[in-house]
Design an enzyme around this catalytic site. Structure first.
Site, short mmCIF file in Angstrom:
data_model
loop_
_atom_site.label_atom_id
_atom_site.label_comp_id
_atom_site.label_asym_id
_atom_site.label_seq_id
_atom_site.Cartn_x
_atom_site.Cartn_y
_atom_site.Cartn_z
CB VAL A 1 9.58 52.49 71.19
CG1 VAL A 1 10.53 52.38 72.39
CG2 VAL A 1 8.28 53.17 71.61
CD GLU B 1 -4.16 54.09 57.63
OE1 GLU B 1 -3.16 54.77 57.95
OE2 GLU B 1 -5.25 54.60 57.30
CG ASN C 1 3.62 45.88 64.02
OD1 ASN C 1 3.91 45.32 65.09
ND2 ASN C 1 4.08 47.09 63.70
CE1 TYR D 1 -0.34 52.21 67.91
CE2 TYR D 1 -0.74 50.57 66.22
CZ TYR D 1 0.01 51.62 66.72
OH TYR D 1 1.09 52.07 66.01
C1 COA Z 1 5.07 48.90 68.48
C2 COA Z 1 5.99 49.71 69.40
C3 COA Z 1 5.81 51.19 69.09
C4 COA Z 1 5.62 49.42 70.85
O1 COA Z 1 6.51 50.17 71.67
P1 COA Z 1 6.89 49.70 73.14
O2 COA Z 1 7.51 50.87 73.80
O3 COA Z 1 7.64 48.43 73.06
O4 COA Z 1 5.45 49.42 73.75
P2 COA Z 1 5.13 49.56 75.29
O5 COA Z 1 6.26 49.00 76.09
O6 COA Z 1 4.67 50.94 75.60
O7 COA Z 1 3.89 48.60 75.36
C5 COA Z 1 3.33 48.29 76.52
C6 COA Z 1 4.18 47.20 77.14
O8 COA Z 1 4.99 47.80 78.13
C7 COA Z 1 4.76 47.11 79.35
N1 COA Z 1 5.01 48.03 80.45
C8 COA Z 1 4.17 48.92 80.98
N2 COA Z 1 4.77 49.55 82.02
C9 COA Z 1 6.02 49.02 82.13
C10 COA Z 1 7.11 49.24 83.02
N3 COA Z 1 7.03 50.10 84.06
N4 COA Z 1 8.25 48.55 82.81
C11 COA Z 1 8.32 47.65 81.82
N5 COA Z 1 7.32 47.39 80.97
C12 COA Z 1 6.17 48.06 81.13
C13 COA Z 1 3.36 46.66 79.22
O9 COA Z 1 3.07 45.64 80.13
C14 COA Z 1 3.40 46.16 77.81
O10 COA Z 1 4.19 44.99 77.83
P3 COA Z 1 3.80 43.68 77.07
O11 COA Z 1 4.15 43.94 75.63
O12 COA Z 1 4.65 42.64 77.67
O13 COA Z 1 2.34 43.48 77.27
C15 COA Z 1 7.47 49.28 69.23
O14 COA Z 1 7.54 47.88 69.35
C16 COA Z 1 8.08 49.73 67.91
O15 COA Z 1 8.54 50.86 67.78
N6 COA Z 1 8.08 48.82 66.91
C17 COA Z 1 8.68 49.09 65.61
C18 COA Z 1 7.93 50.16 64.89
C19 COA Z 1 6.46 49.86 64.78
O16 COA Z 1 6.04 48.75 64.50
N7 COA Z 1 5.65 50.92 64.98
C20 COA Z 1 4.21 50.83 64.84
C21 COA Z 1 3.84 50.98 63.40
S1 COA Z 1 2.08 51.00 63.18
#
Ligand code: COA
Length: 163
Positions: A87, A119, A124, A131
């Protein structure tokens, strides 16, 4: 495929509609910019070109012209392997990873898969939490799977989801 969550973008603007599109060469530069901003060890342009050549599933999530994120997955026997999910930093913590995991699961079911595997770096924990929230469980660890700082290696946690 189109999704309509009530989320907000990095500037506080409401993102009322987002859509998935397969990766094309036209949006590869935008994707690479996100990849480089999101990772300490990003995939290269060659990695993404190879994944396209291999016929893997690469879906980009857009709000208007802006790239929110993307995932890369490949099919195996009875399973789908998630290779990359990202993201854009300005759009993290708004639920978009959950939207992409739901789309991944939908696609995997359509492929007849019984399992989704992935993986993730041991360090992380943020991704691991996302997940776990979507029902994945930790099933193992791969030693020295990822490159890390100063020529070191980092273990991977292996996670799976039964479909
Ligand atoms: C890991 C990664 C993919 C997660 O993506 P993300 O979009 O931040 O994750 P999400 O927001 O979908 O995760 C759910 C979170 O959203 C929150 N959420 C759900 N609905 C929501 C809404 N309507 N408004 C705001 N937040 C909301 C959830 O409560 C949860 O929050 P929390 O972290 O405070 O518990 C992202 O951090 C990233 O790209 N990191 C770098 C690359 C990486 O590490 N990729 C994975 C490699 S294995």
């Amino acid at each position: 495929m189109s999704v309509v969550p009530d989320f907000y973008d990095g500037t506080g603007q409401a993102v009322r509609e987002a859509r998935f599109e397969p990766l094309t060469l036209e949006c590869l530069d935008a994707l690479l910019a996100v990849e480089q901003a999101a990772y300490s060890h990003p995939w290269t342009k060659r990695n993404f070109l190879d994944t396209l050549d291999a016929g893997h599933q690469v879906q980009c999530l857009f709000a208007g012209e802006e790239l929110l994120g993307y995932f890369v997955a490949m099919t195996g026997v009875d399973e789908v392997h998630l290779l990359n999910i990202t993201v854009a930093p300005a759009h993290q913590r708004q639920g978009w990873a959950l939207v992409m995991l739901d789309a991944l699961v939908l696609w995997a079911r359509g492929q007849g898969a019984q399992w989704v595997w992935l993986e993730v770096r041991v360090s992380n924990t943020r991704a691991q939490e996302v997940y776990l929230r979507r029902g994945f469980v930790r099933v193992g660890q791969r030693k020295a799977y990822y490159p890390a700082a100063d020529g070191q290696r980092e273990d991977a946690v292996v996670m799976s989801l039964a479909l």
